[in-house]
Design a protein around this motif. Structure first.
Motif, PDB file in Angstrom:
ATOM      1  N   THR A  69       0.836  -1.198   0.000  1.00 59.05           N
ATOM      2  CA  THR A  69       0.000   0.000   0.000  1.00 59.05           C
ATOM      3  C   THR A  69       0.875   1.253   0.000  1.00 59.05           C
ATOM      4  N   ARG A  70       1.873   1.289   0.869  1.00 62.64           N
ATOM      5  CA  ARG A  70       2.781   2.452   0.911  1.00 62.64           C
ATOM      6  C   ARG A  70       3.533   2.603  -0.405  1.00 62.64           C
ATOM      7  N   ASN A  71       4.012   1.487  -0.959  1.00 63.11           N
ATOM      8  CA  ASN A  71       4.757   1.538  -2.213  1.00 63.11           C
ATOM      9  C   ASN A  71       3.910   2.080  -3.351  1.00 63.11           C
ATOM     10  N   LEU A  72       2.676   1.607  -3.460  1.00 61.48           N
ATOM     11  CA  LEU A  72       1.809   2.063  -4.541  1.00 61.48           C
ATOM     12  C   LEU A  72       1.472   3.540  -4.374  1.00 61.48           C
ATOM     13  N   GLN A  73       1.299   4.010  -3.163  1.00 61.93           N
ATOM     14  CA  GLN A  73       1.064   5.433  -2.943  1.00 61.93           C
ATOM     15  C   GLN A  73       2.289   6.253  -3.335  1.00 61.93           C
ATOM     16  N   GLU A  74       3.469   5.743  -3.017  1.00 61.88           N
ATOM     17  CA  GLU A  74       4.703   6.438  -3.388  1.00 61.88           C
ATOM     18  C   GLU A  74       4.880   6.462  -4.904  1.00 61.88           C
ATOM     19  N   LEU A  75       4.617   5.330  -5.559  1.00 58.27           N
ATOM     20  CA  LEU A  75       4.715   5.289  -7.022  1.00 58.27           C
ATOM     21  C   LEU A  75       3.724   6.256  -7.664  1.00 58.27           C
TER      22      LEU A  75
ATOM     23  N   GLY B 199      -1.305  -3.799  -7.956  1.00 59.87           N
ATOM     24  CA  GLY B 199      -0.526  -4.591  -7.024  1.00 59.87           C
ATOM     25  C   GLY B 199      -1.300  -5.834  -6.620  1.00 59.87           C
ATOM     26  N   ASP B 200      -0.576  -6.888  -6.284  1.00 65.51           N
ATOM     27  CA  ASP B 200      -1.188  -8.144  -5.849  1.00 65.51           C
ATOM     28  C   ASP B 200      -1.142  -8.215  -4.327  1.00 65.51           C
ATOM     29  N   PHE B 201      -2.327  -8.269  -3.709  1.00 68.83           N
ATOM     30  CA  PHE B 201      -2.435  -8.305  -2.254  1.00 68.83           C
ATOM     31  C   PHE B 201      -2.786  -9.710  -1.782  1.00 68.83           C
ATOM     32  N   ASN B 202      -2.279 -10.072  -0.607  1.00 68.70           N
ATOM     33  CA  ASN B 202      -2.528 -11.401  -0.036  1.00 68.70           C
ATOM     34  C   ASN B 202      -3.826 -11.481   0.748  1.00 68.70           C
ATOM     35  N   LEU B 203      -4.243 -10.382   1.356  1.00 69.78           N
ATOM     36  CA  LEU B 203      -5.426 -10.368   2.207  1.00 69.78           C
ATOM     37  C   LEU B 203      -6.387  -9.279   1.753  1.00 69.78           C
ATOM     38  N   SER B 204      -7.649  -9.459   2.055  1.00 67.82           N
ATOM     39  CA  SER B 204      -8.659  -8.459   1.758  1.00 67.82           C
ATOM     40  C   SER B 204      -8.839  -7.546   2.964  1.00 67.82           C
ATOM     41  N   THR B 205      -9.000  -6.250   2.695  1.00 64.82           N
ATOM     42  CA  THR B 205      -9.295  -5.293   3.773  1.00 64.82           C
ATOM     43  C   THR B 205     -10.692  -4.713   3.610  1.00 64.82           C
TER      44      THR B 205
ATOM     45  N   GLU C  25      -5.864   0.629  -9.487  1.00 64.74           N
ATOM     46  CA  GLU C  25      -6.573   1.859  -9.195  1.00 64.74           C
ATOM     47  C   GLU C  25      -6.218   2.895 -10.247  1.00 64.74           C
ATOM     48  N   LYS C  26      -7.257   3.508 -10.789  1.00 63.41           N
ATOM     49  CA  LYS C  26      -7.072   4.535 -11.807  1.00 63.41           C
ATOM     50  C   LYS C  26      -6.714   5.845 -11.125  1.00 63.41           C
ATOM     51  N   GLN C  27      -5.666   6.485 -11.632  1.00 60.63           N
ATOM     52  CA  GLN C  27      -5.183   7.753 -11.099  1.00 60.63           C
ATOM     53  C   GLN C  27      -5.282   8.820 -12.184  1.00 60.63           C
ATOM     54  N   THR C  28      -5.571  10.034 -11.780  1.00 57.02           N
ATOM     55  CA  THR C  28      -5.627  11.160 -12.707  1.00 57.02           C
ATOM     56  C   THR C  28      -4.561  12.164 -12.292  1.00 57.02           C
ATOM     57  N   VAL C  29      -3.825  12.687 -13.273  1.00 56.99           N
ATOM     58  CA  VAL C  29      -2.753  13.637 -12.983  1.00 56.99           C
ATOM     59  C   VAL C  29      -3.083  15.001 -13.581  1.00 56.99           C
ATOM     60  N   THR C  30      -2.440  16.016 -13.043  1.00 58.15           N
ATOM     61  CA  THR C  30      -2.509  17.348 -13.629  1.00 58.15           C
ATOM     62  C   THR C  30      -1.122  17.713 -14.109  1.00 58.15           C
ATOM     63  N   PHE C  31      -1.080  18.443 -15.181  1.00 57.19           N
ATOM     64  CA  PHE C  31       0.205  18.808 -15.760  1.00 57.19           C
ATOM     65  C   PHE C  31       0.628  20.178 -15.263  1.00 57.19           C
TER      66      PHE C  31
ATOM     67  N   ASN D 195      -5.592   5.785  -1.251  1.00 53.76           N
ATOM     68  CA  ASN D 195      -5.440   4.826  -2.338  1.00 53.76           C
ATOM     69  C   ASN D 195      -4.919   3.483  -1.834  1.00 53.76           C
ATOM     70  N   TRP D 196      -5.525   2.459  -2.268  1.00 49.22           N
ATOM     71  CA  TRP D 196      -5.155   1.062  -2.000  1.00 49.22           C
ATOM     72  C   TRP D 196      -5.339   0.631  -0.555  1.00 49.22           C
ATOM     73  N   GLN D 197      -5.814   1.486   0.340  1.00 46.77           N
ATOM     74  CA  GLN D 197      -6.053   1.056   1.711  1.00 46.77           C
ATOM     75  C   GLN D 197      -7.169   0.018   1.753  1.00 46.77           C
ATOM     76  N   ARG D 198      -8.173   0.223   0.943  1.00 45.89           N
ATOM     77  CA  ARG D 198      -9.319  -0.691   0.897  1.00 45.89           C
ATOM     78  C   ARG D 198      -9.181  -1.515  -0.378  1.00 45.89           C
ATOM     79  N   HIS D 199      -8.818  -2.778  -0.214  1.00 44.97           N
ATOM     80  CA  HIS D 199      -8.566  -3.626  -1.383  1.00 44.97           C
ATOM     81  C   HIS D 199      -9.050  -5.043  -1.115  1.00 44.97           C
ATOM     82  N   ASP D 200      -9.234  -5.770  -2.203  1.00 55.48           N
ATOM     83  CA  ASP D 200      -9.619  -7.170  -2.118  1.00 55.48           C
ATOM     84  C   ASP D 200      -8.370  -8.028  -2.259  1.00 55.48           C
TER      85      ASP D 200
END
Length: 181
Positions: free
Chosen positions: A69-75, A131-137, A160-166, A149-154
């Motif tokens: 979860t932390r890694n995906l938020q950082e990415l 990302g591939d998660f082992n447990l559902s939250t 997760e779709k992300q939108t950026v601004t330029f 983002n990604w805190q609540r996952h199956d």
């Protein structure tokens, strides 16, 4: 449980002192029963502890998911910063790794499999991170509040779709007059 075990130890010590110091007879059966009760208490405390907190393997799996979860938020932050600075999305995560400004993103890999996370461009300003998660939250976050983002996952792969601004500011319709000197 800890207080009861401490009580058994105190009683054992008290009876031992009574037997040695005061030379009063204490039945050996009483010591055996006391030791058995204390042993049962210790074993049951350990078993109940594992039942309440889960096994070490389950804790390890949860730790991997939290790190994902932390890694995906950082990415996501890295990709957004790249898009803001370059007015486009990176073609792949390797482009972030090869750019010195975003090289801190290169260490962000799945902690368990040591593979890169999934990244795909959807449109000019949208991308998916997976990302591939082992447990559902899903049961942990039942209400409709925002958890990030990604805190609540199956369990399994989650994208997760992300939108950026330029970074370029929007042009003004009118020119702003500058006072003369």
């Amino acid at each position: 449980a800890v207080l009861m075990i401490a009580g058994f130890v105190f009683i054992f010590y008290f009876l031992e002192r009574k037997k040695i110091q005061y030379k009063k007879e204490v039945s050996a059966i009483f010591f055996r029963v006391l030791m058995a009760l204390a042993s049962v208490m210790v074993v049951s405390a350990i078993v109940l502890g594992f039942m309440a907190s889960g096994s070490p393997l389950n804790a390890r799996i949860r730790k991997f998911d939290m790190e994902r979860t932390r890694n995906l938020q950082e990415l996501s932050s890295c990709v957004s910063a790249f898009a803001y600075d370059n007015d486009r999305l990176p073609v792949s995560l390797d482009e972030l790794k090869n750019n010195a400004r975003y090289s801190y993103c290169s260490r962000v890999i799945d902690p368990e499999t040591k593979k890169d996370y999934g990244y795909s461009i959807i449109s000019k300003n949208e991308f998916n991170l997976c990302g591939d998660f082992n447990l559902s939250t899903l049961e942990d976050f039942q209400d409709l509040g925002y958890y990030g983002n990604w805190q609540r996952h199956d369990k399994g792969q989650n994208c997760e779709k992300q939108t950026v601004t330029f970074g370029k500011p929007l042009p003004f319709e009118k020119t702003i007059p500058v006072p003369a000197r």
